[in-house]
Design a protein around this motif. Structure first.
Motif, PDB file in Angstrom:
ATOM      1  N   MET A  64      -7.348 -13.156  -0.462  1.00 21.41           N
ATOM      2  CA  MET A  64      -6.261 -13.446   0.462  1.00 21.41           C
ATOM      3  C   MET A  64      -6.658 -14.541   1.436  1.00 21.41           C
ATOM      4  N   ALA A  65      -7.899 -14.486   1.926  1.00 21.37           N
ATOM      5  CA  ALA A  65      -8.360 -15.504   2.876  1.00 21.37           C
ATOM      6  C   ALA A  65      -8.347 -16.893   2.253  1.00 21.37           C
ATOM      7  N   ALA A  66      -8.533 -16.953   0.937  1.00 14.81           N
ATOM      8  CA  ALA A  66      -8.518 -18.236   0.236  1.00 14.81           C
ATOM      9  C   ALA A  66      -7.110 -18.619  -0.225  1.00 14.81           C
ATOM     10  N   SER A  67      -6.111 -17.853   0.248  1.00 15.05           N
ATOM     11  CA  SER A  67      -4.700 -18.126  -0.075  1.00 15.05           C
ATOM     12  C   SER A  67      -4.435 -18.100  -1.580  1.00 15.05           C
ATOM     13  N   LYS A  68      -5.107 -17.181  -2.283  1.00 14.19           N
ATOM     14  CA  LYS A  68      -4.915 -17.063  -3.729  1.00 14.19           C
ATOM     15  C   LYS A  68      -3.938 -15.940  -4.096  1.00 14.19           C
ATOM     16  N   GLY A  69      -3.363 -15.295  -3.089  1.00 14.87           N
ATOM     17  CA  GLY A  69      -2.446 -14.208  -3.379  1.00 14.87           C
ATOM     18  C   GLY A  69      -3.169 -12.934  -3.746  1.00 14.87           C
ATOM     19  N   LEU A  70      -2.397 -11.880  -3.972  1.00 18.12           N
ATOM     20  CA  LEU A  70      -2.993 -10.574  -4.261  1.00 18.12           C
ATOM     21  C   LEU A  70      -3.275 -10.367  -5.739  1.00 18.12           C
ATOM     22  N   GLY A  71      -2.350 -10.745  -6.594  1.00 14.02           N
ATOM     23  CA  GLY A  71      -2.557 -10.560  -8.032  1.00 14.02           C
ATOM     24  C   GLY A  71      -2.682  -9.113  -8.438  1.00 14.02           C
ATOM     25  N   ILE A  72      -1.754  -8.270  -7.963  1.00 13.13           N
ATOM     26  CA  ILE A  72      -1.820  -6.842  -8.284  1.00 13.13           C
ATOM     27  C   ILE A  72      -1.465  -6.641  -9.756  1.00 13.13           C
ATOM     28  N   PRO A  73      -2.342  -6.010 -10.552  1.00  9.05           N
ATOM     29  CA  PRO A  73      -2.028  -5.782 -11.970  1.00  9.05           C
ATOM     30  C   PRO A  73      -0.850  -4.823 -12.125  1.00  9.05           C
ATOM     31  N   ARG A  74      -0.143  -4.967 -13.234  1.00  8.25           N
ATOM     32  CA  ARG A  74       0.927  -4.017 -13.536  1.00  8.25           C
ATOM     33  C   ARG A  74       0.340  -2.628 -13.748  1.00  8.25           C
ATOM     34  N   ASN A  75       1.168  -1.616 -13.495  1.00 10.96           N
ATOM     35  CA  ASN A  75       0.764  -0.222 -13.713  1.00 10.96           C
ATOM     36  C   ASN A  75      -0.511   0.118 -12.957  1.00 10.96           C
ATOM     37  N   SER A  76      -0.485  -0.205 -11.669  1.00 11.84           N
ATOM     38  CA  SER A  76      -1.640   0.071 -10.812  1.00 11.84           C
ATOM     39  C   SER A  76      -1.222   0.931  -9.632  1.00 11.84           C
ATOM     40  N   LEU A  77      -2.149   1.744  -9.161  1.00  8.54           N
ATOM     41  CA  LEU A  77      -1.984   2.425  -7.898  1.00  8.54           C
ATOM     42  C   LEU A  77      -2.658   1.555  -6.846  1.00  8.54           C
ATOM     43  N   ALA A  78      -1.871   1.022  -5.918  1.00  9.79           N
ATOM     44  CA  ALA A  78      -2.397   0.124  -4.895  1.00  9.79           C
ATOM     45  C   ALA A  78      -2.699   0.910  -3.630  1.00  9.79           C
ATOM     46  N   CYS A  79      -3.858   0.629  -3.025  1.00  6.65           N
ATOM     47  CA  CYS A  79      -4.236   1.314  -1.792  1.00  6.65           C
ATOM     48  C   CYS A  79      -5.000   0.338  -0.895  1.00  6.65           C
ATOM     49  N   ILE A  80      -5.065   0.672   0.376  1.00  2.33           N
ATOM     50  CA  ILE A  80      -5.743  -0.194   1.339  1.00  2.33           C
ATOM     51  C   ILE A  80      -7.250  -0.137   1.143  1.00  2.33           C
ATOM     52  N   SER A  81      -7.770   1.076   0.986  1.00  2.00           N
ATOM     53  CA  SER A  81      -9.209   1.263   0.790  1.00  2.00           C
ATOM     54  C   SER A  81      -9.428   2.571   0.046  1.00  2.00           C
ATOM     55  N   THR A  82     -10.680   2.956  -0.140  1.00  4.45           N
ATOM     56  CA  THR A  82     -11.009   4.231  -0.771  1.00  4.45           C
ATOM     57  C   THR A  82     -11.962   5.001   0.138  1.00  4.45           C
ATOM     58  N   HIS A  83     -12.331   6.199  -0.299  1.00  2.34           N
ATOM     59  CA  HIS A  83     -13.249   7.016   0.500  1.00  2.34           C
ATOM     60  C   HIS A  83     -14.633   6.396   0.599  1.00  2.34           C
ATOM     61  N   ASP A  84     -14.961   5.447  -0.276  1.00  5.01           N
ATOM     62  CA  ASP A  84     -16.265   4.776  -0.239  1.00  5.01           C
ATOM     63  C   ASP A  84     -16.279   3.596   0.729  1.00  5.01           C
ATOM     64  N   MET A  85     -15.169   3.316   1.357  1.00  3.91           N
ATOM     65  CA  MET A  85     -15.026   2.115   2.185  1.00  3.91           C
ATOM     66  C   MET A  85     -14.710   2.495   3.631  1.00  3.91           C
ATOM     67  N   PRO A  86     -14.789   1.527   4.538  1.00  4.28           N
ATOM     68  CA  PRO A  86     -14.401   1.807   5.919  1.00  4.28           C
ATOM     69  C   PRO A  86     -12.941   2.227   5.994  1.00  4.28           C
ATOM     70  N   PRO A  87     -12.599   3.137   6.887  1.00  3.08           N
ATOM     71  CA  PRO A  87     -11.183   3.512   7.055  1.00  3.08           C
ATOM     72  C   PRO A  87     -10.371   2.328   7.565  1.00  3.08           C
ATOM     73  N   PHE A  88      -9.065   2.457   7.397  1.00  2.00           N
ATOM     74  CA  PHE A  88      -8.182   1.331   7.731  1.00  2.00           C
ATOM     75  C   PHE A  88      -8.351   0.890   9.178  1.00  2.00           C
TER      76      PHE A  88
END
Length: 587
Positions: free
Chosen positions: A545-569
């Motif tokens: 995103m910082a490089a202005s390349k867009g998100l590119g979310i694959p089809r049939n995906s569950l999108a989330c901000i982060s996971t339990h292995d990452m810093p909270p939002f």
């Protein structure tokens, strides 16, 4: 690493699905040490200590393949049974093969007979074997069927999994959304120092009332919170039951009928300790569970010995959930023995328990809390006013837990799952959990996998398969070795996918495969083929995103901000994660 010097060792390893080498995240070929290959082969029941044993093992493996009349597990995608190979070395002109359907195990009136299509001869180690192929013209209904075969004097059964090619997919909606929260962190004004099924139900109702669709949390399976101080939800005692740690004591309707429990709950000691745990910033798992057990033990005794109605309800639950009774007996035996099951006498170690081996009070307690946990989870998921539950199935279990004991032949001993070194975990990871056995007792492994899926899918609309690459291969580490000395063992993914798609369709549960990090292309191809949703994590995409390349979310995906292995939002929003990564030397 140097090349193995024992002739044939790499070939033997590959025959049993063990990779002699693999590529690191930097594209460098890493060769597994000889000792690793020998240890993993030994865990599979193959001795390869020297060149002579390796040579003999290669011959034995080739003969064993031909001396197995029929494969133990056969997958029929969409009911289309593939040609069945039958091996024999005698002069038998015809084998007998019939299929007994899941809903007609006796086979009465079944017309699912197979006829011989082709045959050929082959020689292995100086012996001639005939390979006959048998064909079934009639498609099979979905289910777990039994192929009964008879080749001369040899008889046997094989498991036939007739499965739909894809997992269940609900009608798509563009604005589906939900909330993830670790249940232990779901605090309220009245919690006991950690969240409970009660808090999860209230959150689920709130999400539903605001138009949300999903509530997700970490695995809510039993763990060794107090005995081993191992609180990771990804190392459960069992993947087949719910955790008593999250039982909502305050919502138990018959507390007022039990004088002892009422006295305990109103006593100064429990009130003061509950207040202390409620006000603490961190969850003290042993203390929270110990506090709840004081009341739950009194309620268990009351339900079993003073209330015929409750005792009958518990007995009804145990009859329909026999694993709960067996699990409670295991916990009672652990308490009585005071040591891990690997150190029990042989009969107990192999699963033969008697009442003399069990602390009956502990068994009674665990039967009771399993009944309670099941009721509370079921009440939440059966309600029309709650959001759908999105559960998480961990990759493995605690090596000293119930599943590793009761299903020990389905797990490798002396080996643990993990991950090779990468840019974050530079020495690799050892997850402690024993991997499933890739070669022997394949039908039993499929049955255990089926039980794990059924337990979760009966209560959720969406299930996340942790480390979905584990359906294909698992990084395995010999006991006593470092993670950097492990290598991969391959499974038969078709069999695991077949159970997964069948249970997904039967329970109308969609599936998400955790495919984060370095995942082989073949894994994602199979996920697409079988209808598993991918994961898209915004945190990973911030540089893009910082490089202005867009998100590119694959089809049939569950999108989330982060996971339990990452810093909270909140930490991401405030930039706390940047400081933490800089301190850790990651950036």
């Amino acid at each position: 690493m140097t090349r193995p010097v024992t002739p044939g060792l790499s070939t033997l390893a590959r025959r049993y699905g063990i990779q002699p080498s693999y590529f690191s995240v930097r594209g460098q070929r890493i060769r597994a040490p000889e000792e690793t290959l020998r240890h993993l082969l030994n865990a599979l029941g193959v001795s390869a200590r020297n060149a002579i044993e390796v040579r003999n093992a290669l011959r034995a493996e080739a003969l064993a393949r031909m001396e197995t009349p029929v494969e133990p597990v056969i997958v029929a995608w969409d009911g289309n049974l593939p040609n069945i190979e039958v091996h024999h070395s005698g002069h038998w002109k015809q084998a007998m093969l019939t299929i007994a359907l899941e809903d007609n195990p006796a086979g009465a009136g079944s017309s699912y007979s197979l006829h011989r299509a082709t045959e050929r001869d082959t020689r292995v180690d100086g012996r001639t074997f005939r390979i006959s192929e048998y064909h079934c013209d009639k498609p099979l209904p979905p289910g777990y069927h039994t192929l009964r075969w008879e080749v001369g004097p040899t008889k046997g059964d094989s498991l036939v999994i007739s499965a739909p090619p894809r997992c269940y997919a609900p009608a798509a909606a563009a604005d589906n959304w939900g909330i993830f929260v670790p249940l232990y962190a779901l605090r309220s004004d009245t919690d006991w120092g950690a969240g409970s099924y009660g808090e999860l139900e209230r959150l689920s109702r709130w999400v539903h009332s605001n138009g949300g669709d999903l509530v997700s949390t970490l695995p809510i399976l039993p763990c060794f919170y107090d005995r081993y101080s191992e609180s990771s939800p990804y190392l459960p005692v069992t993947r087949l039951l719910w955790s008593e740690f999250f039982v909502d004591v305050d919502s138990i309707g018959f507390i007022s009928e039990c004088d002892e429990a009422a006295t305990i709950l109103s006593g100064d000691h429990l009130t003061q300790e509950r207040t202390r745990l409620h006000q603490a910033d961190l969850v003290d798992y042993p203390a929270v569970l110990s506090l709840k057990r004081r009341a739950l033990k009194a309620l268990a005794h009351f339900a079993r010995h003073q209330s015929t109605t409750l005792s009958d309800e518990i007995d009804t639950f145990l009859r329909s959930h026999p694993l709960a009774r067996d699990y409670a007996a295991f916990r009672g035996a652990l308490e009585a023995a005071g040591r891990r099951w690997q150190d029990w006498p042989e009969l107990l170690r192999l699963g033969d328990l008697s009442s003399a081996d069990i602390n009956l009070e502990t068994q009674e307690y665990h039967e009771f809390v399993q009944w309670l946990a099941h009721r509370q989870v079921r009440a939440m998921t059966d309600s029309a006013d709650t959001a759908s539950l999105y559960l998480d199935l961990p990759i493995g279990v605690h090596p000293e837990g119930y599943d590793a004991w009761r299903y020990q032949k389905c797990h490798l001993t002396g080996v643990s799952c993990g991950a090779p070194p990468d840019t974050v975990f530079t020495t690799g990871q050892n997850w402690v959990a024993p991997p499933l056995h890739p070669t022997t007792l394949r039908a039993d492994v499929c049955h255990y996998w089926r039980l794990c899926l059924q337990h979760h899918m009966q209560q959720c609309n969406l299930l996340r398969i942790d480390h979905v690459m584990g359906l294909h291969r698992m990084f395995c580490i010999p006991a006593g070795a470092s993670a950097s000395e492990g290598t991969y063992i391959h499974f038969r993914p078709e069999e695991r996918y077949a159970v997964l798609t069948l249970e997904s369709q039967r329970n109308r549960t969609a599936v998400v495969g955790e495919d984060l990090g370095t995942v082989p292309h073949e894994v994602r191809r199979q996920m697409a083929r079988h209808g598993l949703n991918r994961m898209f994590v915004l945190y990973y995409e911030l540089p893009r995103m910082a490089a202005s390349k867009g998100l590119g979310i694959p089809r049939n995906s569950l999108a989330c901000i982060s996971t339990h292995d990452m810093p909270p939002f909140a930490a991401i929003w405030r930039g706390v994660d940047i400081r933490e990564q800089a301190t850790a030397g990651i950036i």
